[in-house]
Design an enzyme around this catalytic site. Structure first.
Site, PDB file in Angstrom:
ATOM      1  N   ASP A 104       0.853  -1.178   0.000  1.00  0.00           N
ATOM      2  CA  ASP A 104       0.000   0.000   0.000  1.00  0.00           C
ATOM      3  C   ASP A 104       0.893   1.234   0.000  1.00  0.00           C
ATOM      4  OD1 ASP A 104      -2.501   1.472   0.393  1.00  0.00           O
ATOM      5  OD2 ASP A 104      -3.206  -0.388   1.308  1.00  0.00           O
TER       6      ASP A 104
ATOM      7  N   ASP B 196      -3.275   4.603  -2.347  1.00  0.00           N
ATOM      8  CA  ASP B 196      -4.404   5.117  -1.586  1.00  0.00           C
ATOM      9  C   ASP B 196      -4.877   6.476  -2.128  1.00  0.00           C
ATOM     10  OD1 ASP B 196      -5.895   4.536   0.965  1.00  0.00           O
ATOM     11  OD2 ASP B 196      -5.146   6.533   1.491  1.00  0.00           O
TER      12      ASP B 196
ATOM     13  N   GLU C 187      -6.324   3.686  -6.120  1.00  0.00           N
ATOM     14  CA  GLU C 187      -7.658   3.789  -5.513  1.00  0.00           C
ATOM     15  C   GLU C 187      -8.211   5.177  -5.814  1.00  0.00           C
ATOM     16  OE1 GLU C 187      -9.956   3.580  -1.232  1.00  0.00           O
ATOM     17  OE2 GLU C 187      -8.215   4.857  -1.558  1.00  0.00           O
TER      18      GLU C 187
ATOM     19  N   HIS D 214     -11.123  -3.479   2.873  1.00  0.00           N
ATOM     20  CA  HIS D 214     -11.197  -3.176   4.307  1.00  0.00           C
ATOM     21  C   HIS D 214     -12.101  -1.981   4.604  1.00  0.00           C
ATOM     22  CE1 HIS D 214      -8.337  -0.552   2.472  1.00  0.00           C
ATOM     23  NE2 HIS D 214      -8.345   0.233   3.545  1.00  0.00           N
ATOM     24  N   ASP D 215     -12.636  -1.325   3.579  1.00  0.00           N
ATOM     25  CA  ASP D 215     -13.521  -0.165   3.785  1.00  0.00           C
ATOM     26  C   ASP D 215     -14.984  -0.491   3.518  1.00  0.00           C
ATOM     27  OD1 ASP D 215     -11.289   1.485   4.250  1.00  0.00           O
ATOM     28  OD2 ASP D 215     -11.139   2.052   2.142  1.00  0.00           O
TER      29      ASP D 215
HETATM   30  O1  TEU Z   1     -10.052   5.062   1.504  1.00  0.00           O
HETATM   31  C1  TEU Z   1     -10.565   6.132   0.798  1.00  0.00           C
HETATM   32  C2  TEU Z   1     -12.044   6.334   0.686  1.00  0.00           C
HETATM   33  O2  TEU Z   1     -12.435   7.225  -0.017  1.00  0.00           O
HETATM   34  C3  TEU Z   1     -13.085   5.589   1.389  1.00  0.00           C
HETATM   35  O3  TEU Z   1     -13.192   4.274   1.080  1.00  0.00           O
HETATM   36  C4  TEU Z   1     -13.036   5.937   2.840  1.00  0.00           C
HETATM   37  O4  TEU Z   1     -12.309   4.985   3.544  1.00  0.00           O
HETATM   38  C5  TEU Z   1     -14.367   6.065   3.519  1.00  0.00           C
HETATM   39  O5  TEU Z   1     -14.970   4.836   3.628  1.00  0.00           O
HETATM   40  C6  TEU Z   1     -15.253   7.103   2.923  1.00  0.00           C
HETATM   41  O6  TEU Z   1     -16.507   7.043   3.510  1.00  0.00           O
HETATM   42  C7  TEU Z   1      -8.682   4.964   1.689  1.00  0.00           C
HETATM   43  C8  TEU Z   1      -8.350   3.757   2.553  1.00  0.00           C
HETATM   44  O7  TEU Z   1      -8.730   2.598   1.874  1.00  0.00           O
HETATM   45  C9  TEU Z   1      -9.009   3.914   3.877  1.00  0.00           C
HETATM   46  O8  TEU Z   1      -8.882   2.794   4.696  1.00  0.00           O
HETATM   47  C10 TEU Z   1      -8.401   5.132   4.538  1.00  0.00           C
HETATM   48  O9  TEU Z   1      -9.078   5.405   5.738  1.00  0.00           O
HETATM   49  C11 TEU Z   1      -8.480   6.366   3.643  1.00  0.00           C
HETATM   50  O10 TEU Z   1      -8.116   6.114   2.302  1.00  0.00           O
HETATM   51  C12 TEU Z   1      -7.517   7.410   4.138  1.00  0.00           C
HETATM   52  O11 TEU Z   1      -6.200   6.980   3.967  1.00  0.00           O
END
Ligand code: TEU
Length: 585
Positions: free
Chosen positions: A111, A219, A278, A351-352
């Site tokens: 990452d 990210d 992403e 993971h989100d």
């Molecule tokens: O996630 C970015 C993102 O836009 C979303 O998925 C966010 O986590 C959130 O759910 C919006 O409602 C990335 C990473 O995958 C995430 O785990 C981090 O928290 C975020 O960036 C910040 O680094």
């Protein structure tokens, strides 16, 4: 009809990059496997479980962040890019993981979190120490809005709302200015306008590649170019905050920054690497540009359209059922939009995101059937599939009943804001979190039905889903028809059937409310993928004239092993083939 092995030398002639027939597995190290009993997963745990990933058949591991971090956002707030957080292990452990994975033919993608650092990163500590510090301009510092004093309502430099609730600006009294943080206040945004910042990041990336890793998952990489004039966002009716998104997403220099990174880091070794950006909010047209090979930016992007369809006007916290035609149309737009131009990533989970079987499937009566049906309609598309740990055994959302069980900063901030600041009913908010919280994806990996789920001998950092007694790796391994064995088949099919990589995607029955049917067609053969994504039996009469080409097709896959060519049982999914040419590529 049997599979014809006549295309075996195809791989020699075929210039397709290796990652176009690869399957990626995302490891969220904190929740994967704990080797030392402290309740937190670690790098040695990943090494110990490599056999599971080899058994599954995946080609690449994407490791969520393991760098040094205060863990305000579980490692997405990095305080040292070039060292490992002691809770996860050491650099020597990482070297061992890379070597062990490579020895088994598995690649490692790390990452890369460079839209922001932790506020405990030495760069930010320097930057915040004085307004004349040489690193001051490495972050976004701004005074209070004209005519406002600190603390006034609306004094923040812009009206943007953070992804994690409240303003994107945090006041810092050391220098009397605000700094920008699109995410938590412990995640200040780097200023990519400054060439020194970009140079430092390129150097760090090169050192990781020299260490032997095989690429990066980047990210929120579409947020690194902001409109430097930082305009206010439009404010909706009754909204406290404006929408800054158009001013910081895919900004004026985004393509320049990514191409520059390609030149500085990937050039000369890009044929062996894999990059995926992403990109929340990315459109098909932008996705095509980011991934067009000739532009030399990224190999593929994570788009968010399909995982946003159940969100309401108020965002992710209130979800609505998604009519199937909408979901199909979204997938089809990306499939046809990128075909021949760029390359898609394919995912249901990470993971989100809440667990797919709970979100789009039926995690009660049709748990096994719906987990495998959803997997089938995704994995038979064109692109590179990503499997998130636990998805391959059908892990479900967790039904936490207390806010004390949650750990995620986004979830906790939202709960505080909704209940304390806006006065919403706590029980109501909790019930929405059971569907939407990112912690649904973050409970420990369910290796076995025993206490601790085979994840840890200690107290896990977040409670384990109690259904590990019935949903776990041990009980599914080698069991015909299990979710795990179904994923193994899907992965093996991608490796052996070039049509999955090359075939044109044709959506059939676009308006059907229950059936997801599509064809994949190329000189390598022809597939029909048909799934019933509902709890009722549906007619699909392949013996009729309309479906004549598939009347006597081979059944390559059937998640219920009883397909009769006339109907699909609830959550039944089949893959039929004709004119197939097969090769390992
Ligand atoms: O996630 C970015 C993102 O836009 C979303 O998925 C966010 O986590 C959130 O759910 C919006 O409602 C990335 C990473 O995958 C995430 O785990 C981090 O928290 C975020 O960036 C910040 O680094």
């Amino acid at each position: 009809m049997t599979l014809v092995q006549s295309d075996a030398d195809n791989e020699v002639r075929d210039p397709a990059p290796w990652w176009q027939s690869a399957v990626v597995y995302q490891v969220y190290p904190r929740s994967f496997a704990d080797s030392d009993g402290d309740g937190i997963g670690d790098v040695r745990g990943v090494i110990q479980q490599l056999d599971h990933l080899v058994y599954l058949g995946i080609d690449v591991i994407w490791l969520s962040p393991i760098y040094q971090s205060p863990n305000d956002d579980n490692g997405y707030d990095i305080s040292d890019y070039e060292n490992i957080d002691p809770t996860f292990g050491t650099l020597a452990d990482v070297d061992e993981l890379i070597a062990a994975a490579h020895a088994r033919g598995v690649r490692i993608v790390m990452d890369l979190v460079v839209n922001h650092t932790s506020d405990e990163h030495p760069w930010f500590i320097e930057s915040s120490s004085s307004s004349t510090n040489p690193k001051r301009d490495w972050y976004w510092w701004r005074p209070a809005r004209d005519g406002h004093s600190i603390g006034d309502y609306g004094a923040e430099p812009t009206n943007w709302e953070s992804f994690f609730s409240g303003s994107t600006w945090q006041f810092d009294d050391r220098t009397g200015e605000y700094y920008l943080h699109l995410f938590s206040k412990k995640q200040p945004d780097l200023n990519w306008e400054n060439p020194e910042v970009r140079h430092a990041i390129h150097g760090m990336m090169n050192r990781w590649l020299d260490r032997g890793i095989d690429g990066f998952r980047m990210d929120v990489i579409n947020l690194i170019s902001k409109d430097p004039s930082l305009p206010d966002g439009a404010v909706g009716p009754q909204a406290r905050w404006g929408n800054g998104f158009p001013h910081y997403s895919a900004g004026p220099r985004i393509h320049e920054f990514l191409h520059e990174m390609h030149q500085a880091v990937f050039a000369g070794r890009d044929s062996v690497l894999m990059t995926v950006g992403e990109m929340p909010g990315v459109t098909v047209d932008e996705g095509r540009m980011f991934t067009a090979p000739g532009r030399q930016e990224l190999d593929m992007v994570f788009q968010f359209e399909h995982v946003g369809l159940d969100h309401g006007d108020a965002g992710k916290w209130i979800v609505h059922p998604v009519p199937l035609p909408k979901l199909k149309a979204s997938f089809a737009r990306w499939q046809t939009g990128l075909a021949g131009h760029g390359w898609n990533s394919l995912y249901w989970n990470n993971h989100d995101q809440p667990r797919v079987v709970s979100r789009f499937g039926n995690d009660g009566a049709y748990w096994r059937e719906s987990a495998t049906a959803l997997a089938t309609v995704l994995h038979m598309q064109q692109g590179t599939p990503f499997i998130y740990q636990g998805e391959e055994i059908g892990m479900t959302n967790v039904r936490f009943t207390s806010i004390d069980d949650y750990r995620d900063v986004e979830t906790l901030n939202y709960f505080r804001e909704a209940v304390r600041d806006r006065g919403l009913d706590a029980a109501l908010v909790l019930s929405s979190l059971r569907e939407t919280s990112r912690d649904n994806a973050r409970t420990p990996m369910q290796w076995s039905g025993r206490d601790g789920a085979g994840f840890s001998d200690g107290e896990p950092w977040i409670p384990t889903n109690r259904n590990h007694r019935v949903i776990n790796v041990e009980d599914q391994r080698g069991v015909d028809g299990s979710v795990l064995e179904h994923y193994r088949k899907l992965i093996a099919m991608r490796h052996t059937l070039p049509v999955i990589r090359t075939g044109e995607f044709l959506l059939l029955e676009p308006k059907h409310m229950s059936l997801f049917v599509f064809e994949r067609v190329s000189s390598h053969g022809r597939l029909l993928v048909a799934a019933n994504l509902s709890n009722l039996v549906e007619t699909l009469d392949l013996t009729s004239e309309t479906w004549a080409p598939f009347r006597d097709a081979d059944i390559l896959l059937d998640n219920q092993q009883n397909f009769v060519f006339r109907q699909l049982l609830p959550w039944q999914a089949v893959v039929l083939a004709r004119d197939m040419h097969s090769s390992r590529h």
